[in-house]
Motif scaffolding. Structure first.
Motif, mmCIF file in Angstrom:
data_model
loop_
_atom_site.group_PDB
_atom_site.id
_atom_site.type_symbol
_atom_site.label_atom_id
_atom_site.label_comp_id
_atom_site.label_asym_id
_atom_site.label_seq_id
_atom_site.Cartn_x
_atom_site.Cartn_y
_atom_site.Cartn_z
ATOM 1 N N LYS A 70 -0.063 4.972 -0.383
ATOM 2 C CA LYS A 70 -0.579 5.103 -1.938
ATOM 3 C C LYS A 70 -2.046 5.919 -1.964
ATOM 4 C CE LYS A 70 0.151 1.640 -4.339
ATOM 5 N NZ LYS A 70 0.172 0.247 -5.047
ATOM 6 N N PRO A 71 -2.218 6.915 -2.801
ATOM 7 C CA PRO A 71 -3.476 7.600 -3.035
ATOM 8 C C PRO A 71 -4.407 6.604 -3.010
ATOM 9 C CG PRO A 71 -1.987 8.601 -4.410
ATOM 10 C CD PRO A 71 -1.324 7.407 -3.758
ATOM 11 N N GLY A 72 -5.649 6.659 -2.442
ATOM 12 C CA GLY A 72 -6.949 5.562 -2.580
ATOM 13 C C GLY A 72 -6.534 4.362 -1.453
ATOM 14 N N ALA A 73 -5.543 4.336 -1.038
ATOM 15 C CA ALA A 73 -5.228 3.055 -0.325
ATOM 16 C C ALA A 73 -5.483 3.372 1.257
ATOM 17 C CB ALA A 73 -3.612 2.631 -0.401
ATOM 18 N N THR A 74 -6.052 2.304 2.066
ATOM 19 C CA THR A 74 -6.206 2.580 3.465
ATOM 20 C C THR A 74 -5.314 1.607 4.157
ATOM 21 O OG1 THR A 74 -7.807 0.779 3.179
ATOM 22 C CG2 THR A 74 -8.659 3.134 3.076
ATOM 23 N N ASN A 95 0.699 -1.260 -0.174
ATOM 24 C CA ASN A 95 -0.016 -0.076 -0.007
ATOM 25 C C ASN A 95 0.962 1.604 0.042
ATOM 26 O OD1 ASN A 95 0.905 0.098 2.799
ATOM 27 N ND2 ASN A 95 -1.119 -0.395 3.554
ATOM 28 N N CYS A 96 2.139 1.182 -0.590
ATOM 29 C CA CYS A 96 2.918 2.165 -0.487
ATOM 30 C C CYS A 96 2.919 2.835 -2.004
ATOM 31 C CB CYS A 96 4.539 1.848 -0.222
ATOM 32 S SG CYS A 96 5.633 3.136 -0.684
ATOM 33 N N VAL A 97 3.305 4.277 -2.022
ATOM 34 C CA VAL A 97 3.058 4.823 -3.282
ATOM 35 C C VAL A 97 4.246 4.503 -4.384
ATOM 36 C CG1 VAL A 97 4.365 7.045 -2.770
ATOM 37 C CG2 VAL A 97 2.688 6.977 -4.579
ATOM 38 N N LEU A 98 5.395 3.913 -3.653
ATOM 39 C CA LEU A 98 6.660 3.586 -4.564
ATOM 40 C C LEU A 98 6.352 2.323 -4.947
ATOM 41 C CD1 LEU A 98 9.168 4.954 -2.012
ATOM 42 C CD2 LEU A 98 8.405 6.013 -4.079
ATOM 43 N N TYR A 99 5.567 1.391 -4.484
ATOM 44 C CA TYR A 99 5.283 -0.086 -5.041
ATOM 45 C C TYR A 99 4.747 0.137 -6.439
ATOM 46 C CZ TYR A 99 4.161 -4.970 -4.641
ATOM 47 O OH TYR A 99 3.947 -6.301 -4.983
ATOM 48 N N VAL A 100 5.340 -0.916 -7.226
ATOM 49 C CA VAL A 100 4.786 -0.924 -8.607
ATOM 50 C C VAL A 100 4.051 -2.582 -8.643
ATOM 51 C CG1 VAL A 100 5.179 -1.220 -11.248
ATOM 52 C CG2 VAL A 100 6.402 0.421 -9.506
ATOM 53 N N GLU A 101 2.906 -2.767 -8.769
ATOM 54 C CA GLU A 101 2.135 -3.941 -8.480
ATOM 55 C C GLU A 101 2.476 -4.834 -9.732
ATOM 56 O OE1 GLU A 101 -1.977 -3.869 -7.522
ATOM 57 O OE2 GLU A 101 -1.768 -1.764 -6.541
ATOM 58 N N GLY A 102 2.393 -4.499 -10.887
ATOM 59 C CA GLY A 102 2.554 -5.184 -12.083
ATOM 60 C C GLY A 102 3.905 -5.965 -11.891
ATOM 61 N N ASN A 103 4.958 -5.469 -11.551
ATOM 62 C CA ASN A 103 6.209 -6.425 -11.601
ATOM 63 C C ASN A 103 6.713 -6.581 -10.028
ATOM 64 O OD1 ASN A 103 7.212 -3.886 -10.865
ATOM 65 N ND2 ASN A 103 8.914 -3.949 -12.433
#
Length: 101
Positions: A96-100, A65-73
């Motif tokens: 991350k915006p929108g995350a809780t 749930n961090c803004v720096l994390y890239v889910e795809g890879n």
């Protein structure tokens, strides 16, 4: 008949065009290690359960749930897109915006 110069130009162009693909495939296998200097500087922890002892950590914070994390890879922009687990944590964590939590 093809000249030697034209032949070498074509072969060089093909070889050069494949370099980015080779680089991507090598980067895909890179996993961030806690022993790397940059990981140590950011207090990178492999398991969020172990981050509870960190002063800056709050419940619910993890790479996923961090803004720096890239889910795809499963990469991290901080670590140049290399793999990190969604259950990791570091001091650079930002919601991350929108995350809780």
């Amino acid at each position: 008949m093809q000249s030697r110069r034209d032949f070498l130009k074509k072969k060089t162009a093909i070889g050069v065009s494949l370099i980015p693909l080779a680089t991507l495939s090598l980067a895909d296998d890179k996993v961030v290690s806690v022993d790397e200097p940059m990981a140590k500087n950011f207090g990178y922890i492999l398991n969020v359960a172990d981050a509870k002892s960190e002063e800056k950590h709050q419940a619910g914070q993890k790479c996923e749930n961090c803004v720096l994390y890239v889910e795809g890879n499963k990469g991290c922009n901080l670590f140049q897109g290399r793999h990190v687990s969604p259950e990791c944590w570091c001091k650079a964590w930002a919601l991350k915006p929108g995350a809780t939590l």
